[in-house]
Design a protein around this motif. Structure first.
Motif, PDB file in Angstrom:
ATOM      1  N   THR A 158      28.591  33.703  26.740  1.00 23.71           N
ATOM      2  CA  THR A 158      29.658  33.076  27.522  1.00 23.71           C
ATOM      3  C   THR A 158      30.141  34.072  28.570  1.00 23.71           C
ATOM      4  O   THR A 158      29.922  35.271  28.461  1.00 23.71           O
ATOM      5  N   VAL A 159      30.811  33.572  29.564  1.00 22.49           N
ATOM      6  CA  VAL A 159      31.331  34.427  30.628  1.00 22.49           C
ATOM      7  C   VAL A 159      32.690  34.985  30.207  1.00 22.49           C
ATOM      8  O   VAL A 159      33.602  34.212  29.914  1.00 22.49           O
ATOM      9  N   PRO A 160      32.852  36.300  30.160  1.00 17.71           N
ATOM     10  CA  PRO A 160      34.118  36.901  29.717  1.00 17.71           C
ATOM     11  C   PRO A 160      35.175  36.891  30.823  1.00 17.71           C
ATOM     12  O   PRO A 160      35.537  37.929  31.383  1.00 17.71           O
ATOM     13  N   TRP A 161      35.678  35.731  31.132  1.00 20.13           N
ATOM     14  CA  TRP A 161      36.591  35.572  32.268  1.00 20.13           C
ATOM     15  C   TRP A 161      37.821  36.469  32.157  1.00 20.13           C
ATOM     16  O   TRP A 161      38.210  37.121  33.133  1.00 20.13           O
ATOM     17  N   LYS A 162      38.458  36.466  30.987  1.00 21.38           N
ATOM     18  CA  LYS A 162      39.688  37.239  30.814  1.00 21.38           C
ATOM     19  C   LYS A 162      39.450  38.722  31.054  1.00 21.38           C
ATOM     20  O   LYS A 162      40.226  39.387  31.752  1.00 21.38           O
ATOM     21  N   ALA A 163      38.369  39.242  30.490  1.00 17.93           N
ATOM     22  CA  ALA A 163      38.069  40.668  30.658  1.00 17.93           C
ATOM     23  C   ALA A 163      37.760  41.006  32.112  1.00 17.93           C
ATOM     24  O   ALA A 163      38.132  42.079  32.605  1.00 17.93           O
ATOM     25  N   ILE A 164      37.089  40.114  32.798  1.00 17.21           N
ATOM     26  CA  ILE A 164      36.756  40.350  34.205  1.00 17.21           C
ATOM     27  C   ILE A 164      38.019  40.377  35.056  1.00 17.21           C
ATOM     28  O   ILE A 164      38.225  41.289  35.864  1.00 17.21           O
ATOM     29  N   PHE A 165      38.878  39.380  34.873  1.00 17.47           N
ATOM     30  CA  PHE A 165      40.073  39.288  35.707  1.00 17.47           C
ATOM     31  C   PHE A 165      41.110  40.358  35.400  1.00 17.47           C
ATOM     32  O   PHE A 165      41.989  40.619  36.223  1.00 17.47           O
ATOM     33  N   THR A 166      41.031  40.978  34.240  1.00 18.01           N
ATOM     34  CA  THR A 166      41.982  42.040  33.893  1.00 18.01           C
ATOM     35  C   THR A 166      41.373  43.427  34.030  1.00 18.01           C
ATOM     36  O   THR A 166      41.980  44.412  33.600  1.00 18.01           O
ATOM     37  N   SER A 167      40.199  43.519  34.609  1.00 18.66           N
ATOM     38  CA  SER A 167      39.515  44.802  34.775  1.00 18.66           C
ATOM     39  C   SER A 167      39.940  45.466  36.089  1.00 18.66           C
ATOM     40  O   SER A 167      39.778  44.887  37.164  1.00 18.66           O
ATOM     41  N   LEU A 168      40.467  46.666  36.009  1.00 18.55           N
ATOM     42  CA  LEU A 168      40.894  47.385  37.218  1.00 18.55           C
ATOM     43  C   LEU A 168      39.725  47.707  38.148  1.00 18.55           C
ATOM     44  O   LEU A 168      39.869  47.619  39.377  1.00 18.55           O
TER      45      LEU A 168
END
Length: 409
Positions: A161-171
């Protein structure tokens, strides 16, 4: 174009980049051929056509990253990716240089006919000669497949699956977005406003303005590719993150300094101002080479998703710059009004550089390596289950063949 970047990146990740990349350019080519017909029918038809072109072209860059995530060897990553970038800029240079000649000698319609036909021919060739991944290409040696794929993570499988939350919270992701926005701000400001600025404020003839507007794109095409080659050479000796930040710092420093030079010079110094404009465009190439390749560094198989997010925000200067310029520059003959635009550009470049230097990363991020249960599935569909299985089998066979060969030797 901006609105559909993220869905395009998601689709390219799920279904693979080859079909989406070639199909989007092919559809844009068909719509380009229809431009003269829609223009004759009225502004409504033309606007609707342009909306469709924005929708189709939004798939190009995200799907290109999906292609490169399977085809780029680690040691040649920057050169290969930036070579494909340079094609976009070189194409802009050609059409801006020849567009006026075509319109004058034939008719304005032929600008769209020639562009559409050439892109359509390219799309046909693309589908005839390309495959989804190295392991499904028959005319490639086992050694080359291993060379390309040895440093890549596993392909996206049916359970991923696409880790949307981790991507959008990655500095590091937001560092790339900031750099992408700053680079495109410089490029789009020059692209959309340069002809008016050169003619109205600097008082150049229209035909000369066409040539002056085209030249920066040639320099941009050359600089982005050269920066890619230099990056690959430096990465062989120094850490990836150090190289990305170094090139970004040099690039944005030159861009900001050139904008400052343009703002300080009087309109009578036309030659120096034009040189400053050309330098701004040329220096944007290394910045794009750094931030653009950095997406593959940190996202790996999710590079298409990251490119969709980054380009969604990064392409907003395409409409923000003309809107802000139209609001600020009420009299385009007065250079001091243009200076405000140049100062805004300096501030944006400084902020973008600061963000990138503070938060950028050079290696695959944890969310690009693993998939945990905390990531909610949006759509479970294999990128290419046949490709994944074939590559796994082929890599295993390749390793057996190489082992047997070494034993014989």
């Amino acid at each position: 174009y901006s609105a559909f970047q993220i869905p395009a990146g998601f689709l390219a990740t799920i279904f693979g980049g080859r079909i989406l990349f070639g199909g989007s350019i092919g559809l844009c080519a068909l719509l380009t051929l229809l431009t003269p017909i829609c223009a004759r029918r009225g502004p409504g038809s033309l606007i609707y056509l342009r909306i469709l072109e924005g929708l189709c072209s939004s798939c190009v860059y995200p799907s290109l990253y999906a292609v490169w995530s399977k085809w780029e060897p680690k040691n040649n990553k920057s050169a290969l990716v930036t070579f494909s970038f340079s094609g976009a800029y070189f194409g802009t240079f050609i059409i801006m240089l020849l567009g006026g000649v075509i319109a004058a000698d034939w008719s304005w319609e032929w600008i769209f006919y020639l562009s559409g036909i050439s892109a359509l021919v390219w799309a046909v060739v693309w589908f005839l000669v390309t495959v989804e991944s190295p392991s499904t290409y028959q005319n490639i040696s086992d050694e080359e497949v291993i060379y390309i794929e040895e440093d890549m993570g596993k392909a996206i499988s049916q359970n991923d699956t696409v880790p949307w939350k981790a991507i959008f919270t990655s500095l590091p992701v937001w560092a790339i977005i900031a750099a992408h926005f700053g680079t495109n701000w410089a490029i789009y400001t020059m692209f959309s406003e340069l002809p008016t600025f050169v003619v109205e404020s600097l008082d150049f003839p229209v035909d000369t303005a066409g040539l002056l507007s085209a030249l920066p794109w040639l320099l941009l095409a050359i600089s982005v590719y050269l920066a890619g080659i230099i990056s690959d050479k430096l990465v062989e000796k120094y850490p990836t993150l150090y190289v990305r930040k170094l090139i970004m710092a040099i690039s944005f420093t030159i861009i900001a300094s050139s904008f400052l030079l343009i703002a300080l010079l009087d309109a009578s110094n036309r030659v120096l101002i034009v040189m400053g404009v050309i330098i701004v465009m040329g220096a944007s190439g290394p910045a794009w080479a750094s931030a653009g390749v950095n997406q593959l560094d940190i996202a790996g198989r999710y590079a298409a998703v990251l490119m969709g997010i980054s380009n969604s925000i990064g392409s907003t200067p395409g409409f923000l710059a003309p809107m802000i310029t139209g609001y600020i520059v009420e009299n385009s003959h007065l250079k001091h009004e243009w200076n405000i635009i140049f100062i805004i550009s300096i501030v944006i470049c400084v902020l973008a550089l600061g963000c990138y230097l503070c938060f950028a990363a050079g290696e695959l991020q944890p969310w690009a390596l693993n998939n945990n249960d905390e990531y909610q599935a949006v759509l479970n569909y294999p990128v290419s289950s046949r490709d994944f299985n074939e590559r796994s089998v082929l890599n295993a066979n390749n390793n057996d063949h190489l082992t047997d060969r070494l034993i014989v030797e």
